[in-house]
Write an enzyme that holds these catalytic residues in place. Structure first.
Site, PDB file in Angstrom:
ATOM      1  N   TYR A  18       0.821  -1.217   0.000  1.00 45.58           N
ATOM      2  CA  TYR A  18       0.000   0.000   0.000  1.00 45.58           C
ATOM      3  C   TYR A  18       0.854   1.266   0.000  1.00 45.58           C
ATOM      4  O   TYR A  18       0.570   2.218   0.712  1.00 45.58           O
ATOM      5  CB  TYR A  18      -0.941   0.005   1.222  1.00 45.58           C
ATOM      6  CG  TYR A  18      -2.144  -0.875   1.023  1.00 45.58           C
ATOM      7  CD1 TYR A  18      -3.274  -0.372   0.397  1.00 45.58           C
ATOM      8  CD2 TYR A  18      -2.146  -2.202   1.430  1.00 45.58           C
ATOM      9  CE1 TYR A  18      -4.385  -1.177   0.191  1.00 45.58           C
ATOM     10  CE2 TYR A  18      -3.252  -3.023   1.222  1.00 45.58           C
ATOM     11  CZ  TYR A  18      -4.361  -2.499   0.603  1.00 45.58           C
ATOM     12  OH  TYR A  18      -5.458  -3.294   0.384  1.00 45.58           O
ATOM     13  N   TYR A 146     -14.529  -4.430   3.147  1.00 49.33           N
ATOM     14  CA  TYR A 146     -13.141  -4.798   2.827  1.00 49.33           C
ATOM     15  C   TYR A 146     -12.887  -6.176   3.429  1.00 49.33           C
ATOM     16  O   TYR A 146     -13.030  -6.353   4.644  1.00 49.33           O
ATOM     17  CB  TYR A 146     -12.126  -3.786   3.373  1.00 49.33           C
ATOM     18  CG  TYR A 146     -10.709  -4.250   3.103  1.00 49.33           C
ATOM     19  CD1 TYR A 146     -10.146  -4.110   1.834  1.00 49.33           C
ATOM     20  CD2 TYR A 146      -9.962  -4.896   4.084  1.00 49.33           C
ATOM     21  CE1 TYR A 146      -8.873  -4.592   1.560  1.00 49.33           C
ATOM     22  CE2 TYR A 146      -8.678  -5.372   3.819  1.00 49.33           C
ATOM     23  CZ  TYR A 146      -8.146  -5.214   2.555  1.00 49.33           C
ATOM     24  OH  TYR A 146      -6.891  -5.706   2.277  1.00 49.33           O
ATOM     25  N   ASP A 252     -16.976 -12.076   8.748  1.00 46.17           N
ATOM     26  CA  ASP A 252     -15.539 -11.786   8.664  1.00 46.17           C
ATOM     27  C   ASP A 252     -15.160 -11.005   9.930  1.00 46.17           C
ATOM     28  O   ASP A 252     -15.347  -9.804  10.010  1.00 46.17           O
ATOM     29  CB  ASP A 252     -15.258 -10.967   7.395  1.00 46.17           C
ATOM     30  CG  ASP A 252     -13.800 -10.534   7.292  1.00 46.17           C
ATOM     31  OD1 ASP A 252     -13.042 -10.770   8.250  1.00 46.17           O
ATOM     32  OD2 ASP A 252     -13.429  -9.945   6.254  1.00 46.17           O
ATOM     33  N   LYS A 281      -5.475 -11.695  12.346  1.00 44.76           N
ATOM     34  CA  LYS A 281      -4.987 -10.511  13.059  1.00 44.76           C
ATOM     35  C   LYS A 281      -4.688 -10.799  14.542  1.00 44.76           C
ATOM     36  O   LYS A 281      -3.649 -11.349  14.850  1.00 44.76           O
ATOM     37  CB  LYS A 281      -5.972  -9.348  12.896  1.00 44.76           C
ATOM     38  CG  LYS A 281      -6.001  -8.803  11.449  1.00 44.76           C
ATOM     39  CD  LYS A 281      -6.624  -7.432  11.379  1.00 44.76           C
ATOM     40  CE  LYS A 281      -6.770  -6.936   9.948  1.00 44.76           C
ATOM     41  NZ  LYS A 281      -5.618  -6.284   9.406  1.00 44.76           N
TER      42      LYS A 281
END
Ligand SMILES: Cc1ncc(COP(=O)(O)O)c(C=O)c1O
Length: 445
Positions: A18, A146, A252, A281
């Site tokens: 990114y 996302y 999610d 995560k």
């Protein structure tokens, strides 16, 4: 001749995620982490206000996680997970199933958040094929979603600058309204609405009928698409509609899992259980890449057959990596022993108290807080709610101003958020909010 710095060497050979490598400022040379802080090569101390891309929960270099990692490395660092098993993978699955929303009974491991989502999409597709309904191949996801950067996860994500260059690779996913109350897609007010935005999801389910395999959502907090906090009623409605139309609900929880929204899992805000949940995560406390996709027994059972073509043919070299699993187990123990959920609830209170007053600033459209995440949506015009987009310079400008003050933040364009590790203290939180207020009032936004 002076020795090249870490940044010089990085610039010569590394390509960052990114990051526009031509114009981005030099990367921060981070050489150490401890608790909520990161330390740079040149001796600066930075408060990690984004939990190192939303992964860290117990602080950096935690002694118990370090010990678990070292102990596991001394026993078994890795082994193929097709045809083999090992104690950390089994222990972790048992512990996860004990804390996950009821009804989830099987854990499939992968490597990261995107693969956890990818696995969920593939499982849902094959589930229907195995059950003799192969026409159910499509998904409904939400605007502003996302779900990651692999092809399936990108397909399910909102069409955006993140996904557009890859559009020829992506498959069609039907899209329904998200409950973005500040910018209500129906122009309603939350105080008086009845979550009419759910109607769009129902329309998609009606319209595409037997072609739908499942509905994929980020429960309660849509992250990279704008840090959008949901009313719990919307989440309850998603479950209701999935039941009514007989499709799988896929949650999610890559970002929201493990306490980030003030509950162990965000689905708990509406007391719902998805058919499939995606985790990553904070699963390892933010230490190592690991993904997990947990399913209901009904989903699992659809893959049990003498017919070997019904097998789930998916796996990664590092599936269920023992080091990652061992750290994840230690993270769950630390979570329990340190009362992490109570800490997040305290943090939520500090964030509300400190950030709510910023709503009156001319550049602030809305302040949102959920669990350990404080969000300030910036606008260029409060009445029209006009705002700079993701590519506007406001994000990098703000980041640079916060860095000068020792605070690591990474706004998503005009969406400024503070999401620290749960070990952050009340005074550190107050300090961070003071920096945010100072920068916003002095930045001429
Ligand atoms: C909700 C959600 N799903 C999936 C992902 C992808 O995870 P990863 O970056 O580990 O591939 C992210 C990453 O930010 C996320 O926020």
């Amino acid at each position: 001749m002076t020795r090249p710095t870490l940044v010089d060497r990085d610039r010569a050979c590394v390509w960052h995620p990114y990051t526009q490598m031509l114009t981005a400022p030099p990367p921060l040379p981070i050489v150490r982490g401890e608790g909520a802080y990161l330390y740079t090569e040149d001796g600066r101390r930075l408060l990690d206000g984004i939990s190192s891309w939303w992964v860290n929960i117990h602080g950096h270099s935690h002694p118990r996680l370090n010990a678990a990692l070292a102990a596991q490395a001394a026993e078994l660092e890795h082994v193929v997970f097709a045809g083999c098993t090992h104690p950390p993978a089994v222990d972790l699955a048992e512990r996860l199933l004990a804390v996950l929303p009821p009804g989830l009974t099987r854990v499939f491991y992968s490597d990261n958040g995107s693969t956890a989502v990818e696995v969920a999409l593939k499982l849902a597709t094959q589930y229907w094929g195995n059950r003799g309904e192969p026409s159910r191949q499509s998904f409904v996801a939400l605007h502003h979603a996302y779900h990651g950067d692999t092809v399936g996860a990108m397909s399910a994500s909102e069409d955006s600058i993140f996904t557009r260059p890859f559009s020829p690779m992506l498959f069609t996913v039907h899209r329904a309204h998200a409950p973005y109350c500040y910018r209500c897609p129906l122009g309603l007010e939350r105080a008086t609405c009845s979550i009419e935005c759910l109607g769009d999801l129902e329309q998609q389910l009606t319209k595409h009928g037997n072609a739908i395999a499942g509905v994929l959502v980020e429960p309660m907090l849509q992250g990279a698409g704008g840090m959008i906090v949901w009313p719990a009623e919307f989440l309850a409605g998603v479950r209701r509609l999935c039941d009514r139309y007989g499709v799988l609900m896929i949650a999610d929880e890559v970002l929201t899992g493990f306490g980030r929204t003030g509950r162990m899992f965000a689905c708990e805000h509406a007391a719902v259980s998805p058919d499939i949940i995606c985790l990553s995560k904070a699963l390892t406390g933010g230490y190592l890449p690991l993904g997990a996709t947990a399913t209901s027994e009904a989903v699992y059972e659809a893959f049990l057959s003498d017919d070997r073509t019904k097998t789930f043919f998916h796996g990664h070299s590092f599936t269920a990596n023992p080091l990652a699993c061992a750290v994840a187990i230690a993270s769950l123990e630390v979570f329990h022993d340190t009362g992490a959920l109570d800490r997040v609830r305290d943090l939520e209170g500090w964030l509300r108290e400190g950030l709510d007053p910023l709503a009156s600033l001319p550049s602030v459209g809305e302040v949102r807080v959920i669990g350990g995440v404080g969000i300030v949506e910036l606008v260029t015009d409060k009445t029209s709610k006009a705002a700079a987009g993701y590519l506007d310079n406001v994000g990098p400008r703000l980041s640079a101003a916060f860095l000068d003050r020792g605070l690591l933040l990474r706004p998503l364009g005009n969406i400024l958020y503070f999401m620290p590790p749960y070990v952050v203290t009340e005074s550190e939180t107050a300090w961070a909010i003071e920096q945010i207020q100072d920068v916003l009032t002095g930045s001429g936004l």
